[in-house]
Design an enzyme around this catalytic site. Sequence first.
Site, PDB file in Angstrom:
ATOM      1  N   ARG A  38     -41.696  25.682  52.522  1.00 54.00           N
ATOM      2  CA  ARG A  38     -42.578  24.536  52.309  1.00 54.00           C
ATOM      3  C   ARG A  38     -43.070  24.608  50.861  1.00 54.00           C
ATOM      4  NH1 ARG A  38     -45.344  21.788  56.207  1.00 54.00           N
ATOM      5  NH2 ARG A  38     -45.198  23.511  57.683  1.00 54.00           N
ATOM      6  N   GLU A  65     -33.904  12.790  61.922  1.00 45.75           N
ATOM      7  CA  GLU A  65     -35.057  12.517  62.772  1.00 45.75           C
ATOM      8  C   GLU A  65     -34.640  11.562  63.883  1.00 45.75           C
ATOM      9  OE1 GLU A  65     -39.567  13.050  62.641  1.00 45.75           O
ATOM     10  OE2 GLU A  65     -37.944  13.896  61.440  1.00 45.75           O
ATOM     11  N   LYS A  88     -40.940   8.386  55.925  1.00 44.88           N
ATOM     12  CA  LYS A  88     -41.240   9.507  56.820  1.00 44.88           C
ATOM     13  C   LYS A  88     -41.321   8.941  58.233  1.00 44.88           C
ATOM     14  CE  LYS A  88     -44.175  13.502  57.553  1.00 44.88           C
ATOM     15  NZ  LYS A  88     -43.876  13.496  58.999  1.00 44.88           N
ATOM     16  N   ARG A 115     -37.722  15.948  64.649  1.00 46.50           N
ATOM     17  CA  ARG A 115     -36.694  16.516  63.774  1.00 46.50           C
ATOM     18  C   ARG A 115     -35.558  17.107  64.610  1.00 46.50           C
ATOM     19  NH1 ARG A 115     -37.933  19.030  58.686  1.00 46.50           N
ATOM     20  NH2 ARG A 115     -35.999  19.224  57.481  1.00 46.50           N
TER      21      ARG A 115
END
Length: 561
Positions: A421, A306, A256, A261
């Site tokens: 989500r 990202e 991560k 983003r």
Amino acid sequence: MTLFRYFAEMCEKIESIPGSLEMTDVVSGMLQEIEEDELPVVTNFVMGAVFPPWSTKLLGIGSRTLYTALAKSAGTSEKEIEDIIRKTGDIGETAVEALKQDSSTQLTFDSYIEEEKELTILEVYERLNHMANSSGKNSQATKVKNLQYLFNATSAVEARYLSRLVVEEMRIGVGEGIVRDAISRAFDVPVDMVERAFMLTNDLGIVAMAAKHGGKEEVAKLDLQLNRPIKMMLAQITPSVESAINDLGKIAVEWKFDGARVQIHKNGDKIRIFSRRLEDVTSSLPDIVAAVKDQVKSETVILDGEAVAVDENGRPRAFQDILKRFRRKYDVEIAVKSIPLTLNLFDILYLNGESLLDMSLRDRRELLTGCVDNDYRIHVDSQVITDDETEIQRIYEEALNAGHEGIMLKNPDAPYSPGKRGKNWLKKKPIMETLDLVVIGAEWGYGRRANLIGSYALAAFEPESGKFLPIGKVATGFTDEKLAELTDMFKDLIVMESGTQIEVRPEIVFEIAFEEIQKSSNYESGYALRFPRLVGVREDKSPEEAETLERISQIYKSQWE
């Protein structure tokens, strides 16, 4: 052509309704009544927006511009407008009261307005669109004149909702969920089909037009389109690696990254880059554009990744440095040299004319690696598929040691679900999750900070109604320098002031750390934060990406498990 008065009267009716089901019925009836070419406009208007979420257009009307236009229309002073809004606390009611005043000094944008002429919905939209397209030193004067024309051509009920619309805060309780259900009900299209079409287009207006024109068949045809960004798939936090394995079995494990983003649309040599908020940031990121042109081999593609700001040792820099790159409008090349970015790609949504959303992550990943030539500027993130907790923990420690946030734990067999989500994407970080909350109000400081905004009222998001529900205030975590920066950021978002109290448009998201979530009857959300403090401003997030009330409730319950 439908009159704007009809739209305003429907808004007035909706605002008086307490329940979402009856609201949905009224919105559904309105969508059935209006013309097909008015659907894209009305679906946005009723949610308090002028343009669809993917559009790069901004109305750019601050409270000062609106006060000036109202004052000119009413033949009064801006101070009088400010006095009225302090009394009413609502820009809509302020417009009604101000324009009731009988003044022989009223002016109009045109030399006259025909007595019998009434504004249509599309005429209002065209005026607002013209304002959004105006630029240069005379743009504010153009906006004032157009607003003045509109206010002088409206009735009281129209003025109420027009004024709210131009600051994009309708306050009638209609959000995406109600409009989605209303489209389904109006045109007899299953809700899940409407929802999917919305996820693919990021435009309920387009979905409504398709539903009215051809029902289920036309809605089913809607798909991804280059240069029309869609909402990004989101992750929820997992309490532990063990829990993630129990939920997913074999897991696709990735770092991560501590970055911002981006969604990249490539059509030949034409590259467009969109932020997490779906804003076009292409001009600020020429180094990323060049890397995509050089290293991505496919003719047409939509990529998810990202962007990370790196230091001389290749470690991630502070998140605020990344935002400096995204915000930069001038001297971009200087910023490129001082804050270099690398692009880490982890998903692909579209390839050579074909949507890949329904493919498994495993298959999408194979296509992604096949169309990108890795180099120091751009690369496909490494991924390991395993159910070995020890191996996953090793990757987790590796990511943290490299300066990143933790790991992503993904279901390798899951499709890409825009805007969702859920448990198909999980994230594991070393500290308790902070909260991303929307600022809805503030308060001027006192003493030496009297000219600075000293505290901020925070809210969670309720997706069905589109409302922001108060959950507390934050007044710690600020330096004087930060307060000055935030005061400057919020000054054009002020809707109303009363003494030291300020109401602001809900556009800015704060990342908030806290000690505990408590039940509370003092706030509409039903919850309050214990010892909240500011971590940072999440300029990459839209207000609709703030924590939901459901998420707040989950965190509250987890504290006692």
